[in-house]
Motif scaffolding. Structure first.
Motif: not given
Lengths: 431, 374
Positions: B307-315, B340-351
């Motif tokens: 999570e980078l604030g303005s952005d979020a990335f799933v690896y 790249r995902i919506d930073p307001r709607n992030v999945p959990m690790k393992g999802d």
């Protein structure tokens, strides 16, 4: 989690005792031997550890490892350079924040920064002798394929070498080792050296530390011409008629005289055999020091060795032992002349200069007082006179560093106003 | 002011077979900021040193303006290497620190002062000119060093990784300073770096090299939007592009359940060497997160969320039937996909999330040659 790592070919556990969790600029005065002079690109500090003085420089990890490797390679190539001790990485401060890596080198004992040499106001030709030493170092570096990229007086340390100086490379950060240098690389290095040297001398002049008669431009130009002369002497092609073959031996003698051994010389003749062309292929500096080392086991700088060898030659003649085994005679000379002379110097004064440099100065002094007295003054008498009239008044040169700890550091001194006095440029003589 | 031209310029080091720089053709416009970028050993520094006159040119030629400088010595090329040495002289004023090279060159005093004042104005150092360097901050000292190069008024500035020994914060500051300074001065500049972010943020145009060969040259936008081959696609952009191998049947590329329709012109370019496969690249922002089971979607198991604030990335890792055949790679490593995902709607690790490639946002390359097809 502690992750401090020391990478070193010869690890010294005492290194672990240094305050690596503190940024170098904030190291307490009690661990420091001195602070460096001038404005450096990086934070540099000198510390004393187990009787050695170490220079520590904070730089990024990649640059630290690169410079460490380069310095190690230069040592393998027998280039006079500071000895790399190691790289310290994985430093964290007390809050767990990472700190920059540190390159550790051993400070060269008996070395003089150029500012110290000038501030001692020795003789008018001091500058010329420093330039000669730097030209020799630059030629040696170029012969092994090292491009320096930032040749300057402040990236060099000088050691007394009989009447001359010997130059040592201190900062290899901008350097590169190549198989062979192009003419462009060599000329750029020399041109940059000229610019830097003139700039450094202008700086000394601006600080009123340089004699007004010194011509900065002429000294800079002298480096360029000294370098060119030496490079030509060491690598130039020479052609002559086949009846002048003595010139092969003469070339080798000339190179020996410059302090170089010829490891390989190419000799070619044209088809009808009337012209011979010779060119040295491999030359190694240290002709005299190698010879002295073989004879006596003494490991000294080249001009010091030349001086000692001359004295050895006089000894051979005086004792009429030209037919004896040279090593035997050299052993006797060392036992009967060299060692007793050094031992005759009181222990507390002996450490002011290297033994070979002491011996050289005593020889000079003997010549001087013999001329005054109109008789041949024997060594013990000359030594006593030298100690009393010269050495006692000389500074200790074993470790001339920067300012003593506690004196304000220039790097930290960014808020000083425009009217603050120029720094005094005396040197802390550390003991 | 001048252009710079590499015309089939080649450098072969003695004792090596493969050229360090192979037939480089590159034209830098007057006043342009060109960045040479690539991984270690790609030939970028060698190219710069050839231009500086520090490396012999074994084939082809190099021109500054209309002048062939291939055999001209470095000091006669009218270039300035910036940052070669930025040790400042403590006893000299800032003005003297900037102008001493002109003094050495024998320029008249009035001209030196004029040039120094001009440079100081650009560098915001006017009020410090008569002070000593110790009165300056670290950043100001750095600008004095730049001033040294500027007062010489060279035709071309050369910079070889000038930021590599600065700490991260000063690096970003100085990056911006150099770029804006170069625009103000309008002096042709060739800049070498291994850092593609530096290249994208600083250069008017970027030249990517690999193994001594020029891969592509273009504006940052062109390099990002239309990389010429798989290497450039993977090298330019942060986080890096995802690149996967798809099978081609009836004009459609597919991997697992995911299908990407291909343009006819692309399909026509496929050859036997491609073996019925194609390489498709898609940037992290070219993926949409969709409800599970959506047609054409690929399931990705989440390993890490950045999570980078303005952005979020799933690896994440591709799972399901696609996983075995896709040969996916990205900047995060083999078998890794970055989304790249919506930073307001992030999945959990393992999802596990499902993603589809946005239409028109894929880059298509030949599986055999790696060259761009679309």
């Amino acid at each position: 989690m502690e992750q401090l790592q020391i990478t070193s070919a010869a690890p010294d556990s005492a290194l672990l005792d240094l305050p690596w969790r503190t940024p170098l600029a904030d190291w307490p005065a009690d661990v420091l031997a001195a602070l460096p002079r001038g404005i450096s690109r990086h934070v540099v500090r000198f510390v004393r550890l187990d009787g050695r003085v170490l220079a520590i420089k904070e730089i990024s990890e990649a640059v630290a490892f690169r410079e460490y490797d380069l310095l190690r390679q230069l040592r393998k190539l027998e280039i006079p350079a500071v000895r790399p001790v190691g790289v310290v990485t994985g430093r964290l401060d007390d809050d767990g924040e990472p700190l920059e890596a540190a390159l550790v080198t051993e400070h060269l004992a008996f070395s003089l920064p150029y500012r110290a040499v000038f501030s001692q106001a020795l003789r008018p030709d001091t500058a010329a002798r420093l330039i000669d030493a730097l030209a020799v170092l630059l030629v040696r570096l170029h012969l092994v394929g090292f491009y320096w990229g930032d040749v300057s007086l402040s990236n060099t340390l000088f050691r007394r070498d009989a009447h001359q100086f010997a130059a040592y490379l201190v900062d290899a950060e901008t350097g590169d080792l190549h198989r062979e240098l192009s003419r462009g690389q060599r000329e750029y290095d020399v041109d940059l050296a000229r610019t830097n040297i003139i700039g450094e001398l202008m700086d000394l002049a601006a600080g009123e530390l340089l004699d007004e008669d010194v011509d900065e431009l002429a000294i800079g130009d002298a480096l360029v011409s000294r370098y060119a002369e030496l490079w030509e002497a060491l690598t130039g092609v020479e052609s002559f008629g086949s009846d002048e073959r003595w010139r092969v031996a003469a070339r080798i003698d000339r190179l020996n005289d410059l302090g170089f051994d010829v490891g390989e010389l190419s000799i070619t003749t044209d088809i009808d055999g009337t012209t011979v062309r010779i060119q040295p292929q491999v030359v190694d500096a240290g002709h005299h020091s190698r010879r002295l080392f073989r004879l006596t086991g003494l490991d000294v700088q080249d001009n010091q060795a030349r001086r000692l060898l001359n004295d050895l030659d006089s000894y051979v003649a005086a004792t009429d032992r030209q037919e004896d085994d040279p090593q035997m005679v050299a052993h006797d000379w060392s036992q009967n002349i060299f060692q007793p002379t050094i031992r005759a110097v009181p222990r507390d004064l002996r450490r002011k200069l290297e033994p070979a440099q002491l011996f050289h100065e005593i020889l000079d002094h003997r010549w001087f007082i013999s001329e005054q007295a109109g008789r041949d003054v024997p060594m013990p008498e000359a030594t006593a006179s030298y100690v009393e009239h010269v050495l006692r008044h000389r500074p200790d040169e074993k470790a001339i560093l920067g300012a003593p700890p506690g004196e304000q550091d220039l790097d930290a001194d960014v808020d000083a106003g425009p009217d603050s006095a120029p720094e005094d440029d005396h040197f802390h003589l550390s003991t | 002011m001048a252009t710079v031209t590499f015309d089939h310029a080649t450098r072969v080091y003695p004792g090596t077979e493969r050229p360090a720089v192979d037939q480089l053709n590159l034209h830098v416009e007057d006043g342009e900021f060109l960045v040479l970028v690539g991984p270690s050993g790609c030939g970028k520094s060698t190219s710069l040193r050839m231009l500086a006159g520090l490396e012999d040119v074994n084939g082809g030629s190099i021109l500054i303006g209309d002048r062939d400088v291939t055999d001209v010595q470095p000091k006669d090329r009218d270039i300035a290497m910036v940052f070669q040495n930025y040790a400042l002289y403590p006893h000299m004023s800032v003005a003297d620190n900037m102008g001493f090279a002109l003094k050495i060159a024998g320029k008249p005093k009035a001209e030196i002062r004029e040039r120094v004042e001009e440079a100081a104005k650009i560098l915001d150092l006017t009020e410090y000119l008569d002070r000593k360097p110790k009165a300056l901050s670290g950043g100001q000292r750095q600008r004095v060093a730049m001033g040294r190069a500027i007062v010489r008024q060279p035709q071309v500035f050369l910079m070889d990784e000038p930021l590599s020994n600065l700490d991260a914060k000063l690096r970003v500051q100085t990056r911006t300073q150099i770029a804006s300074l170069q625009r103000r001065l309008g002096v042709t500049t060739v800049y070498v770096t291994h850092d593609q972010t530096e290249a994208l943020t600083m250069g008017d145009r970027i030249a990517v090299l690999k193994g001594g060969l020029l891969q592509q040259v273009g504006t940052p936008r062109e390099m990002y939007d239309t990389p010429a081959n798989v290497f450039v696609a993977g090298f330019i952009g942060s986080p890096a592009m995802n690149i996967a191998t798809f099978k081609v049947d009836d004009g459609v590329a597919h991997v697992g359940a995911a299908r990407v329709p291909l343009e006819r012109s692309v399909v026509e370019q496929l050859t036997d060497a491609d073996g019925g496969k194609i390489t498709i690249g898609f940037r992290p922002e070219a993926l949409d997160v969709v409800p599970q089971g959506t047609e054409n979607s690929m399931p990705v198991a989440v390993n890490l969320v950045e999570e980078l604030g303005s952005d979020a990335f799933v690896y994440g890792t591709l799972v399901g039937p696609a996983a075995e055949e896709a040969e996916v790679r990205s900047g995060a490593g083999d078998n890794q996909v970055i989304v790249r995902i919506d930073p307001r709607n992030v999945p959990m690790k393992g999802d596990t999330i499902s993603v589809t490639i946005k239409p028109g946002q894929s880059h298509v390359f030949s599986a055999a040659t790696g060259n761009r097809l679309s």
